[in-house]
Design an enzyme around this catalytic site. Structure first.
Site, PDB file in Angstrom:
ATOM      1  N   HIS A  97      -8.049  -8.829  -8.315  1.00 14.42           N
ATOM      2  CA  HIS A  97      -8.812  -7.702  -7.953  1.00 14.42           C
ATOM      3  C   HIS A  97     -10.227  -7.611  -8.829  1.00 14.42           C
ATOM      4  CE1 HIS A  97      -5.449  -6.353  -5.235  1.00 14.42           C
ATOM      5  NE2 HIS A  97      -4.665  -6.489  -6.158  1.00 14.42           N
ATOM      6  N   CYS A 113      -4.391 -10.387  -2.914  1.00 23.50           N
ATOM      7  CA  CYS A 113      -3.295  -9.955  -3.186  1.00 23.50           C
ATOM      8  C   CYS A 113      -2.290  -9.859  -1.824  1.00 23.50           C
ATOM      9  CB  CYS A 113      -3.211  -8.494  -3.811  1.00 23.50           C
ATOM     10  SG  CYS A 113      -1.704  -8.140  -4.807  1.00 23.50           S
TER      11      CYS A 113
HETATM   12  N1  GLN Z   1       2.897  -6.554  -2.141  1.00 27.15           N
HETATM   13  C1  GLN Z   1       1.896  -6.670  -2.954  1.00 27.15           C
HETATM   14  C2  GLN Z   1       2.746  -6.707  -4.429  1.00 27.15           C
HETATM   15  O1  GLN Z   1       2.860  -7.812  -4.801  1.00 27.15           O
HETATM   16  C3  GLN Z   1       1.137  -5.393  -2.801  1.00 27.15           C
HETATM   17  C4  GLN Z   1       0.097  -5.003  -3.891  1.00 27.15           C
HETATM   18  C5  GLN Z   1      -1.480  -5.605  -3.901  1.00 27.15           C
HETATM   19  O2  GLN Z   1      -1.959  -5.924  -2.756  1.00 27.15           O
HETATM   20  N2  GLN Z   1      -2.192  -5.422  -5.103  1.00 27.15           N
HETATM   21  O3  GLN Z   1       2.617  -5.871  -5.077  1.00 27.15           O
END
Ligand code: GLN
Length: 240
Positions: free
Chosen positions: A191, A95
């Site tokens: 995740h 992410c």
């Molecule tokens: N900038 C990221 C997003 O697109 C942050 C979120 C994440 O790392 N889960 O929301």
């Protein structure tokens, strides 16, 4: 045998439980008699080529990404990471970490955050929250995880996706692509954490790190993955 893992910004990019990936790598190495040293590599730290055998870069909030993007550039870590990826060092980035290893991340406000330019991809903040279970088909087989992002990542011409989306949004909820793979570097929105339920990917990362560090081909002793395989398949059956 020994592996040294660089946990990139483990103290500021750790919002979504991605540290479970580090625990998985460490246990699966130690269960095979391979020692693993994990070092947090954060703001202001310098790294040298050849210092690490594997890098992990977790997800974090947009505000953390601002200081991290600045540090990647000012500390020279972005450039070194690129050199290491070119020589085949494996990377798993999730992410926010994934976004900062692309060309750039454009938040809602303020200037573009420059990335390390490892993945031929760019990310733009959106007003869609892409959250939920994610199942993709990849060269490693099916992978299952949980996504929670508003940034939309677009792959540039010639970039290879990690996989195609069977369930969920993936990179942007539009092109049915998820993640990116370049050499042995992987970026994705998965995740979960990802590796406990996808041990085949965990073992690929370990094997690749050993092969590069010791300059020869390794085969890892099989582990009793009955529970992990059950968790993997149950999740896929549940979400599909
Ligand atoms: N900038 C990221 C997003 O697109 C942050 C979120 C994440 O790392 N889960 O929301």
């Amino acid at each position: 045998m020994k592996l040294i893992v660089g946990h990139l910004y483990g103290d500021c990019m750790n919002t979504y439980g991605d540290n479970g990936n580090i625990l998985t790598l460490k246990k699966r190495a130690e269960w095979r008699g391979i020692s693993m040293v994990v070092k947090n590599v954060s703001l202001g730290d310098k790294i040298k080529p050849g210092e690490f055998d594997l890098f992990f870069f977790g997800g974090g909030q947009d505000e953390s990404q601002i200081s991290v993007a600045r540090d990647l550039e000012s500390s020279g870590k972005g450039k070194i990471l690129k050199i290491e990826v070119e020589r085949g060092v494996p990377v798993l980035s999730i992410c926010g970490g994934y976004q900062l290893l692309g060309d750039y991340y454009q938040p809602h406000q303020g200037p573009k955050l420059p990335g390390a330019g490892i993945f031929p991809a760019f990310t733009k903040a959106s007003f869609d929250r892409m959250i939920g279970n994610l199942v993709i088909s990849t060269q490693f087989g099916d992978l299952v995880g949980f996504e929670n992002h508003s940034g939309k990542t677009y792959l540039k011409k010639g970039a290879l996706p990690l996989g195609t989306v069977s369930v969920g949004f993936g990179n942007n909820g539009e092109d049915k692509l998820e993640g990116c793979i370049y050499k042995n570097a992987i970026g994705c929105y998965m995740h979960g954490s990802l590796l406990p339920k996808n041990t085949h990917l965990a073992d690929w990362l370990l094997k690749t790190a050993l092969d590069i560090r010791y300059k020869k081909d390794h085969s890892l002793d099989p582990l009793d993955d009955e529970l992990e395989t059950k968790a993997h398949q149950t999740a896929i059956d549940l979400f599909s």
